[in-house]
Design a protein around this motif. Sequence first.
Motif, PDB file in Angstrom:
ATOM      1  N   ILE A   1      -2.147   6.586   7.636  1.00 56.16           N
ATOM      2  CA  ILE A   1      -3.507   6.337   7.133  1.00 56.16           C
ATOM      3  C   ILE A   1      -3.506   5.220   6.092  1.00 56.16           C
ATOM      4  CG2 ILE A   1      -5.403   7.340   5.813  1.00 56.16           C
ATOM      5  CD1 ILE A   1      -4.744  10.021   7.156  1.00 56.16           C
ATOM      6  N   VAL A   2      -2.566   5.289   5.141  1.00 58.12           N
ATOM      7  CA  VAL A   2      -2.501   4.272   4.090  1.00 58.12           C
ATOM      8  C   VAL A   2      -2.206   2.899   4.686  1.00 58.12           C
ATOM      9  CG1 VAL A   2      -1.218   3.511   2.064  1.00 58.12           C
ATOM     10  CG2 VAL A   2      -1.876   5.907   2.291  1.00 58.12           C
TER      11      VAL A   2
ATOM     12  N   PHE B   1      -8.216  -4.632  -3.439  1.00 55.11           N
ATOM     13  CA  PHE B   1      -7.010  -3.819  -3.252  1.00 55.11           C
ATOM     14  C   PHE B   1      -6.000  -4.063  -4.376  1.00 55.11           C
ATOM     15  CE2 PHE B   1      -7.823  -3.488   1.542  1.00 55.11           C
ATOM     16  CZ  PHE B   1      -8.327  -2.212   1.413  1.00 55.11           C
TER      17      PHE B   1
ATOM     18  N   THR C   1      -2.834   1.884   7.678  1.00 61.16           N
ATOM     19  CA  THR C   1      -4.008   1.440   8.432  1.00 61.16           C
ATOM     20  C   THR C   1      -5.079   0.882   7.506  1.00 61.16           C
ATOM     21  OG1 THR C   1      -3.588   3.069  10.174  1.00 61.16           O
ATOM     22  CG2 THR C   1      -5.815   2.168  10.024  1.00 61.16           C
ATOM     23  N   ILE C   2      -5.317   1.557   6.386  1.00 62.83           N
ATOM     24  CA  ILE C   2      -6.350   1.106   5.446  1.00 62.83           C
ATOM     25  C   ILE C   2      -5.996  -0.249   4.850  1.00 62.83           C
ATOM     26  CG2 ILE C   2      -7.423   1.593   3.216  1.00 62.83           C
ATOM     27  CD1 ILE C   2      -7.263   4.562   3.923  1.00 62.83           C
ATOM     28  N   PHE C   3      -4.745  -0.423   4.442  1.00 62.44           N
ATOM     29  CA  PHE C   3      -4.365  -1.664   3.764  1.00 62.44           C
ATOM     30  C   PHE C   3      -4.214  -2.832   4.730  1.00 62.44           C
ATOM     31  CE2 PHE C   3      -3.708   1.039   0.184  1.00 62.44           C
ATOM     32  CZ  PHE C   3      -3.747   0.214  -0.927  1.00 62.44           C
TER      33      PHE C   3
ATOM     34  N   GLY D   1       0.805  -1.214   0.000  1.00 59.49           N
ATOM     35  CA  GLY D   1       0.000   0.000   0.000  1.00 59.49           C
ATOM     36  C   GLY D   1       0.838   1.264   0.000  1.00 59.49           C
TER      37      GLY D   1
ATOM     38  N   ALA E   1      -6.130  -3.035   7.543  1.00 60.90           N
ATOM     39  CA  ALA E   1      -7.387  -3.165   8.289  1.00 60.90           C
ATOM     40  C   ALA E   1      -8.072  -4.514   8.087  1.00 60.90           C
ATOM     41  CB  ALA E   1      -8.326  -2.018   7.924  1.00 60.90           C
TER      42      ALA E   1
END
Length: 650
Positions: free
Chosen positions: A382-383, A479, A385-387, A351, A389
């Motif tokens: 943030i990136v 993703f 965390t998103i990838f 990510g 999650a």
Amino acid sequence: MKEWLRAQYQNAFLWVPFIMALGAGAYFAASNVICMAATVMAACVTATGIIAKNKYATRAGALFIFGIAYAAIYTHAIATPRLYYPIRGTEIDGRVERIDYTPDKTRVFISVPAMQIKSKARKNATIRLNVSEGGADISIGDRLHASASLFPPAPSYAPETFDYARWAYFNGLSATGFIDKYTITERGSGGGFNALRDRLHRKAESVLSDTLVLGYKNAIPRDESAIWTAAGIGHVWSISGFHMTLVSGWLFALFFCIFRLIPYITRRIPARIPALCCAWVGLLIYLMISGMNVATIRAFLMTTLVFAAFIIGRSALSMRNICIAFCIIFLINPYYVMQPGFQLSFSAIFGLIWFWSARQCHKTTRIGKIGYAIYAAAATSIVATIFTAPFVTAHFYLMPTYGLVGNLILLPVFSFAIMPLVVSGTITATIGWHWPLNMADALYIKTLGLAQSIAETPYANITMPHIPNIALTMIILGFLCIMFIRQTYALQRINYLIGGMLVGAGIIITAISPRPVFYAAPDHVLVAFSYDGALEFNKAKSSGHLFAFDTWKQMNGQSPDSPNKRRAGERGVWRYETDNFRLVYIQKFVPLAREIVELCRDDKIDYIVSYFDIVAPKCNHKILRGGFVIYPSGRVRMNSATRPWNSPRP
């Protein structure tokens, strides 16, 4: 469309490791029937590609089959000896291979002949034994004679949940247990990196050194570990890319300065080349003394590729390099694709490289650089965390809400203060200088207070639902489409559209998937019933099924720290009734003998569950055996129990 398809060929290699991993994942997580069906489908795709002369379809099908075949061959090749039933008070004699340290006990890994665990395997078995009292005199290489109680690693307690028996099989662990008493019959020579780790542990006597340098994952107390996880920086306690980046940077800076002072070398080659080589050797030593966990291996391979790129003048960080590291680790051990460390590590790095590859810093003023640094730190968090999650949710059922705040405030303290002090203190402790570690401990306590403030903020952790394997697969594919599908002038944002649809479908499947209302351990010693959305158990404690309580409560949306509520049966019989089925559970023999005839005759009883194996041909369709869960509709889903790592004794 043809133009768009031609554009995808440039990223075809990036899909290779994921297709292999998908095949291996199907072998490890699915039943034998599903694996066979998936293999047949992949063979059809391969055959169709050959007939249609489509090399990409042919390769995709072949890679998927290779993933399944390689996982199966590897599984049977390692042939880890297994303990099939508990053994109490047995005498064992073996040599200590390694030692793991926790706040309340010492875990000793002992290599013993397989016959000592009643296995016919021709190789030695490794057993992990807890030493609650004492153990300080045990060293790596010692030969122990001990009286111990041994237990087989527990299988999964619900479908699509963590299977400890599978994890133990692929990590070479045959049994677990505890030592009642022991005698050291022979002192070992203490060679190898495990012995070096043990000596550094004894010299440093620091929890921070154990976790940040030596790689002992369980050295941090559980209550403190929960605080760090809630604050969003629990990853600092697992040696991975964060630690490798810091250590490689320090080593490169040190050796670069040294070689700059040697004109004989710098006149012939750039100083960075010998500096990178020396730094790589230092990282290799760090990898060895850190325990060589999968996240550490991934980070080391990535750092190796980066160093090689710098030496030959190529692009250092690219998707292709990550895919190469992915393939290497997969070939080392295909089971790594199932481990949380592997999934979290690679998802984050994929990510981040995807996000930053299309962005450049154009700020030249001092204020602009400071602002961009803040933006970079926030965007990175943030990136990542998103990838990560989906995998955090799938494995831990919790999501730290304030992870961005924790990373921005706490991570710099670890990067620029705690980590340098711990690394240098571990080295200086060998000559008796403990002041760097003492300073790190003092700073750690202050930082822990800040983390606790974040963790105690309302809604610091959000309980997440169980993600079915099919939903997790769709989210991962979403993703991958976002990262790997190339856009064209005619089809812009197509990657976001396809990826968003797949991720959305995975989220919808997760949201509509029902929760089980009845759970049974494989031996039926422990069961759980759902009443008004909360679980109640037939017993509040079960020493052989400690992980079952946490697994079932997390699947039910409850905190694992919540108390285990016990529900008493009437005269040894538990009756459970829903709108769609009726179930009876009996744990003891006398109630079973008294009730079984009537239960078999009662047409209103749909399922019978008992600790004892029931032989009743006329109502065999009612009797449930093995581990399973039952959903509100009455559908029974069995835990897979016919795989090499958890099949019954032949």
